[in-house]
Design an enzyme around this catalytic site. Structure first.
Site, PDB file in Angstrom:
ATOM      1  N   GLY A  12     -12.648  36.283 -31.034  1.00 62.19           N
ATOM      2  CA  GLY A  12     -12.182  35.964 -29.688  1.00 62.19           C
ATOM      3  C   GLY A  12     -12.055  34.487 -29.380  1.00 62.19           C
ATOM      4  O   GLY A  12     -12.065  34.090 -28.211  1.00 62.19           O
ATOM      5  N   SER A  13     -11.925  33.646 -30.393  1.00 62.85           N
ATOM      6  CA  SER A  13     -11.802  32.201 -30.113  1.00 62.85           C
ATOM      7  C   SER A  13     -10.495  31.888 -29.390  1.00 62.85           C
ATOM      8  O   SER A  13     -10.434  30.987 -28.562  1.00 62.85           O
ATOM      9  CB  SER A  13     -11.896  31.401 -31.411  1.00 62.85           C
ATOM     10  OG  SER A  13     -10.749  31.596 -32.214  1.00 62.85           O
ATOM     11  N   ASN A  14      -9.458  32.648 -29.660  1.00 64.06           N
ATOM     12  CA  ASN A  14      -8.186  32.427 -28.938  1.00 64.06           C
ATOM     13  C   ASN A  14      -8.299  32.918 -27.500  1.00 64.06           C
ATOM     14  O   ASN A  14      -7.709  32.328 -26.595  1.00 64.06           O
ATOM     15  CB  ASN A  14      -7.030  33.103 -29.672  1.00 64.06           C
ATOM     16  CG  ASN A  14      -6.543  32.266 -30.845  1.00 64.06           C
ATOM     17  OD1 ASN A  14      -5.865  31.267 -30.651  1.00 64.06           O
ATOM     18  ND2 ASN A  14      -6.924  32.642 -32.043  1.00 64.06           N
ATOM     19  N   LEU A  98       0.950  47.617 -33.595  1.00 70.18           N
ATOM     20  CA  LEU A  98       1.425  48.280 -32.378  1.00 70.18           C
ATOM     21  C   LEU A  98       2.602  49.186 -32.722  1.00 70.18           C
ATOM     22  O   LEU A  98       3.458  48.823 -33.534  1.00 70.18           O
ATOM     23  CB  LEU A  98       1.866  47.221 -31.359  1.00 70.18           C
ATOM     24  CG  LEU A  98       0.741  46.326 -30.813  1.00 70.18           C
ATOM     25  CD1 LEU A  98       1.331  45.186 -30.026  1.00 70.18           C
ATOM     26  CD2 LEU A  98      -0.230  47.145 -29.969  1.00 70.18           C
ATOM     27  N   ASN A 112       2.255  36.797 -29.894  1.00 70.08           N
ATOM     28  CA  ASN A 112       1.242  36.818 -30.949  1.00 70.08           C
ATOM     29  C   ASN A 112       1.021  35.413 -31.474  1.00 70.08           C
ATOM     30  O   ASN A 112       1.957  34.602 -31.539  1.00 70.08           O
ATOM     31  CB  ASN A 112       1.710  37.723 -32.103  1.00 70.08           C
ATOM     32  CG  ASN A 112       0.665  37.824 -33.216  1.00 70.08           C
ATOM     33  OD1 ASN A 112      -0.512  38.043 -32.949  1.00 70.08           O
ATOM     34  ND2 ASN A 112       1.094  37.637 -34.449  1.00 70.08           N
ATOM     35  N   HIS A 114      -0.095  33.512 -34.863  1.00 66.81           N
ATOM     36  CA  HIS A 114      -0.266  33.757 -36.301  1.00 66.81           C
ATOM     37  C   HIS A 114      -0.708  32.441 -36.944  1.00 66.81           C
ATOM     38  O   HIS A 114      -0.114  31.390 -36.672  1.00 66.81           O
ATOM     39  CB  HIS A 114       1.040  34.271 -36.919  1.00 66.81           C
ATOM     40  CG  HIS A 114       0.908  34.589 -38.365  1.00 66.81           C
ATOM     41  ND1 HIS A 114       0.306  35.744 -38.817  1.00 66.81           N
ATOM     42  CD2 HIS A 114       1.245  33.873 -39.469  1.00 66.81           C
ATOM     43  CE1 HIS A 114       0.293  35.730 -40.147  1.00 66.81           C
ATOM     44  NE2 HIS A 114       0.854  34.616 -40.562  1.00 66.81           N
ATOM     45  N   ASP A 151       8.140  41.753 -32.090  1.00 66.27           N
ATOM     46  CA  ASP A 151       9.212  42.770 -32.088  1.00 66.27           C
ATOM     47  C   ASP A 151       8.722  43.923 -32.973  1.00 66.27           C
ATOM     48  O   ASP A 151       7.534  44.033 -33.250  1.00 66.27           O
ATOM     49  CB  ASP A 151      10.535  42.167 -32.570  1.00 66.27           C
ATOM     50  CG  ASP A 151      10.462  41.678 -34.016  1.00 66.27           C
ATOM     51  OD1 ASP A 151      11.417  41.028 -34.465  1.00 66.27           O
ATOM     52  OD2 ASP A 151       9.442  41.954 -34.693  1.00 66.27           O
ATOM     53  N   GLU A 152       9.643  44.743 -33.443  1.00 64.78           N
ATOM     54  CA  GLU A 152       9.182  45.951 -34.144  1.00 64.78           C
ATOM     55  C   GLU A 152       8.783  45.682 -35.588  1.00 64.78           C
ATOM     56  O   GLU A 152       8.317  46.556 -36.293  1.00 64.78           O
ATOM     57  CB  GLU A 152      10.260  47.043 -34.035  1.00 64.78           C
ATOM     58  CG  GLU A 152      10.442  47.480 -32.578  1.00 64.78           C
ATOM     59  CD  GLU A 152      11.563  48.517 -32.399  1.00 64.78           C
ATOM     60  OE1 GLU A 152      12.162  48.541 -31.316  1.00 64.78           O
ATOM     61  OE2 GLU A 152      11.827  49.265 -33.367  1.00 64.78           O
ATOM     62  N   GLY A 153       8.999  44.425 -36.006  1.00 68.87           N
ATOM     63  CA  GLY A 153       8.578  44.072 -37.370  1.00 68.87           C
ATOM     64  C   GLY A 153       7.173  43.487 -37.371  1.00 68.87           C
ATOM     65  O   GLY A 153       6.484  43.513 -36.358  1.00 68.87           O
TER      66      GLY A 153
END
Ligand code: GRF
Length: 201
Positions: A12-14, A98, A112, A114, A151-153
């Site tokens: 949870g650092s972000n 997801l 997101n 990354h 997105d869906e990827g």
């Protein structure tokens, strides 16, 4: 105030960086924190901040077929956020995938963080420490972090912000991960949310 839901899986650092940014004026209201892992320290951080914190994970949806289970998980997560009028979903160290229905439901409203400079070291199998292990294995001199729309990827959505971090000769995956978090992730994730609020992305 933008109503935000945060998805977590680990330390949870972000999430902590978002809470600190809120203290410094980021106009967000984190209304719920949902973890894929009941032991995530991120849940403690949320509770300590007086924010609803709970676990919603695929394995709790026991259905006959995996597809049914995934669909039930997707619908539960979507309902959870819609019931709370969440406007933006933030994946802050979230390790679960997801479903397509969820991503479509919240299209353009999921960000997101990354821990690499996408398109390097991203996609299936690249998460957490594995990203930094791959960067050191490849011998890159510069790495960093990326905020992108989901997105869906996997890690394929439109890139919003990136920040570079130099790799040191004596870096280990752990020291590199820590520096990428401190010098990149924790800075650009709140910045990206601010750009979203200002309708600049
Ligand atoms: C870290 O590997 C970070 O680089 C990535 O997710 C992992 C946990 O982050 N974004 P957090 O401390 O739970 O925010």
């Amino acid at each position: 105030m933008l109503r935000v839901g945060v998805l977590v899986s680990g330390g949870g650092s972000n999430l902590a960086a978002l809470l600190l940014a809120k203290e410094h004026g980021l106009l967000i209201d984190i209304v719920t924190v949902v973890s894929s892992n009941p032991k995530a320290y991120a849940l403690e951080r949320a509770k300590n901040a007086g924010i609803e914190a709970l676990t919603i994970r695929k394995k709790d949806f026991k259905h006959t077929e995996e597809a049914d289970r995934d669909k039930a998980f997707d619908q539960a997560l979507s309902k959870h956020f819609k019931d709370r009028n969440v406007e933006l979903v933030l994946l802050a160290g979230y390790l679960s995938i997801l479903g397509k229905d969820f991503v479509r439901e919240f299209k353009g409203r999921i960000l997101n963080i990354h821990p690499s400079l996408i398109p390097a070291f991203c996609g299936p199998g690249y998460y957490g420490l594995k990203v930094h292990e791959a960067a050191l294995e490849r011998g890159v001199k510069v790495t960093g972090a990326t905020v992108h729309f989901v997105d869906e990827g996997t890690d394929t959505g439109k890139i919003i912000l990136q920040k570079a971090v130099y790799v040191k000769d004596d870096d280990t995956p752990e020291t590199l991960q820590k520096r990428v978090m401190e010098e990149a992730e924790w800075i650009i994730f709140p910045q990206a949310v601010s750009l979203y609020i200002d309708k600049k992305i």
